[in-house]
Design a protein around this motif. Sequence first.
Motif, PDB file in Angstrom:
ATOM      1  N   CYS A 257     -30.559 -61.006 -23.750  1.00 45.84           N
ATOM      2  CA  CYS A 257     -29.784 -60.798 -25.003  1.00 45.84           C
ATOM      3  C   CYS A 257     -27.768 -61.396 -24.463  1.00 45.84           C
ATOM      4  CB  CYS A 257     -29.547 -59.372 -25.472  1.00 45.84           C
ATOM      5  SG  CYS A 257     -28.729 -58.249 -24.418  1.00 45.84           S
ATOM      6  N   MET A 258     -27.919 -61.434 -23.132  1.00 47.58           N
ATOM      7  CA  MET A 258     -26.820 -62.290 -22.741  1.00 47.58           C
ATOM      8  C   MET A 258     -26.765 -63.655 -22.860  1.00 47.58           C
ATOM      9  SD  MET A 258     -25.290 -59.824 -19.565  1.00 47.58           S
ATOM     10  CE  MET A 258     -23.616 -60.528 -19.580  1.00 47.58           C
ATOM     11  N   SER A 259     -27.895 -64.220 -22.488  1.00 47.54           N
ATOM     12  CA  SER A 259     -28.052 -65.785 -22.328  1.00 47.54           C
ATOM     13  C   SER A 259     -28.399 -66.471 -23.610  1.00 47.54           C
ATOM     14  CB  SER A 259     -29.128 -65.964 -21.041  1.00 47.54           C
ATOM     15  OG  SER A 259     -30.536 -65.512 -21.293  1.00 47.54           O
ATOM     16  N   ARG A 260     -29.180 -65.304 -24.277  1.00 53.91           N
ATOM     17  CA  ARG A 260     -29.651 -65.843 -25.795  1.00 53.91           C
ATOM     18  C   ARG A 260     -31.035 -66.870 -25.471  1.00 53.91           C
ATOM     19  NH1 ARG A 260     -26.552 -63.564 -29.390  1.00 53.91           N
ATOM     20  NH2 ARG A 260     -27.649 -64.720 -31.228  1.00 53.91           N
ATOM     21  N   ARG A 422     -34.050 -65.997 -35.811  1.00 55.19           N
ATOM     22  CA  ARG A 422     -33.906 -65.434 -37.180  1.00 55.19           C
ATOM     23  C   ARG A 422     -33.155 -63.972 -36.913  1.00 55.19           C
ATOM     24  NH1 ARG A 422     -40.035 -65.317 -39.514  1.00 55.19           N
ATOM     25  NH2 ARG A 422     -40.080 -64.263 -37.402  1.00 55.19           N
ATOM     26  N   VAL A 423     -32.389 -63.800 -37.809  1.00 57.10           N
ATOM     27  CA  VAL A 423     -31.584 -62.405 -38.085  1.00 57.10           C
ATOM     28  C   VAL A 423     -31.934 -61.558 -39.005  1.00 57.10           C
ATOM     29  CG1 VAL A 423     -29.393 -61.554 -37.821  1.00 57.10           C
ATOM     30  CG2 VAL A 423     -29.457 -63.653 -36.831  1.00 57.10           C
ATOM     31  N   GLY A 447     -35.083 -60.524 -32.880  1.00 52.42           N
ATOM     32  CA  GLY A 447     -36.541 -59.974 -32.260  1.00 52.42           C
ATOM     33  C   GLY A 447     -36.718 -60.819 -30.857  1.00 52.42           C
ATOM     34  N   GLU A 448     -36.382 -62.291 -30.824  1.00 49.26           N
ATOM     35  CA  GLU A 448     -36.720 -62.915 -29.880  1.00 49.26           C
ATOM     36  C   GLU A 448     -35.961 -62.684 -28.515  1.00 49.26           C
ATOM     37  OE1 GLU A 448     -37.729 -65.143 -33.542  1.00 49.26           O
ATOM     38  OE2 GLU A 448     -36.066 -64.020 -32.795  1.00 49.26           O
TER      39      GLU A 448
END
Length: 473
Positions: A257-260, A422-423, A447-448
């Motif tokens: 979640c930090m690097s995406r 997707r959000v 979710g990803e």
Amino acid sequence: MAGNEDRKTLPHNDEAERAVLSALMMNQEAFDKVSSIISASDFYHPANRVIYSAISDMKLQNIVAVDQVTLFDYLLKKDLSEKAGGAAYLAELSDAYTIYANIEYYAKIVKENGVRRALIQTSANITNDAYQESVDVFDLLESSERKLGEISINSNAETSENYKASLKVSDVISVMLQKIDGVYKSENVETGMDLLDKYTNGGFQKSDYIIVAARPSVGKTAFAVSLIRNMIKKDKRVAFFSLEMPASQIITRLLSCMSRVELSKLFSGNLSSDDVFVINNAADKIYQSEFYLVDEPNMKLADIRSRARMLAREKKIEIIFIDYIGLIESGLDQRIPRHEQVGYVSKALKQLARELNVPIVVLCQVSRDTADQEPQLNNLRDSGSIEQDADLVMFIHRRTNLTELSDEDMAKLQMDTSGKNRVQHSKLIVAKNRNGKTGTIFVGYIGEITSFENVVQDKNLFIEPARDQNKKK
């Protein structure tokens, strides 16, 4: 001071003890001056403890003024005169010359020696128990820390001036003036969720006991990790107690979640050079942060308290996360009903938040049978005590099965700024808030990368959970 020649004699001061008791018998206002400083257990001699206890009882009952005659009569009726040294000792105390103006000073001498004796006795007990192999050493650590903490709390001499409202008023006015001048620095821990920070008046407040709840697989841990990511970016000192997942999984989620970079790529190792670059940057940020991760399964409540105190003392932790309350072993007899054990844990964590003066965020399960409806406070699993104890209760509510969406619902899934993910508009329901407003906040779930983020507040983009989705699991 006794005890200089004989090391076996515990610290005490006979003159100070007698001076306090003499003043209590001679002046009716003396008790109010010393009762907030000392207690009966602070006296070394058993007779002095009995006398002080009797005076305390007489004062509380407010039957008659305390003097040599009334005190001796009270002791006779309670069959305590011999234990108090008899009429001769009371007469000796009554005749003693005491400077009333020094009464608080005498009381502090008695208190200091009482604290010294308590430390000596507690240390001796700890030493003795440490030699006993039948004693659980980690339980001993926790109980020892608690007992020493109790001595510390009880050793603080108090006066009526400590309770004067003016002390607090000046603090509040000072903060208000700083806010007006634009120089105030809030001590609240910002969540990084813009609207949530507004609801909580600038973030989680010190000593708050906070519950984040949801049914299984909705994203409690993901939400906690997302908040931790935001706090690391603000250089906050964060501790996370993970009772459900090992540290490696938490760190992997945090890196994602930090690097995406998609979580699945980190697990599979199918990474491009660009992925490796941004992951390394995220790893470097975590490496340099003040983030502390405790991942011990089946942790006892005593272990959590002990480690939390250590982190607060040594690392000045600003916020603590615990995942999750249902996995904490209370340490109580297992025959005690589950809801009572969870209630006991909940109260202990609330007390810990106040003791350490940091917010403690605890994750909690919501009953599975609420899958098709918004969770409510009475859905908190295992104990109604959680609702009562908490300062802030939030529920995460979203549809978890996105594989069978209608075209209308598919159109509600917005793309993030990268155009890759997707959000999903999800509800963060602030159901209880002692220090702010309640209501529904929309947050975006990706979710990803198992990340919760800020989104536009548009209720029309929320996808209602399917009523039959739980049946398909």
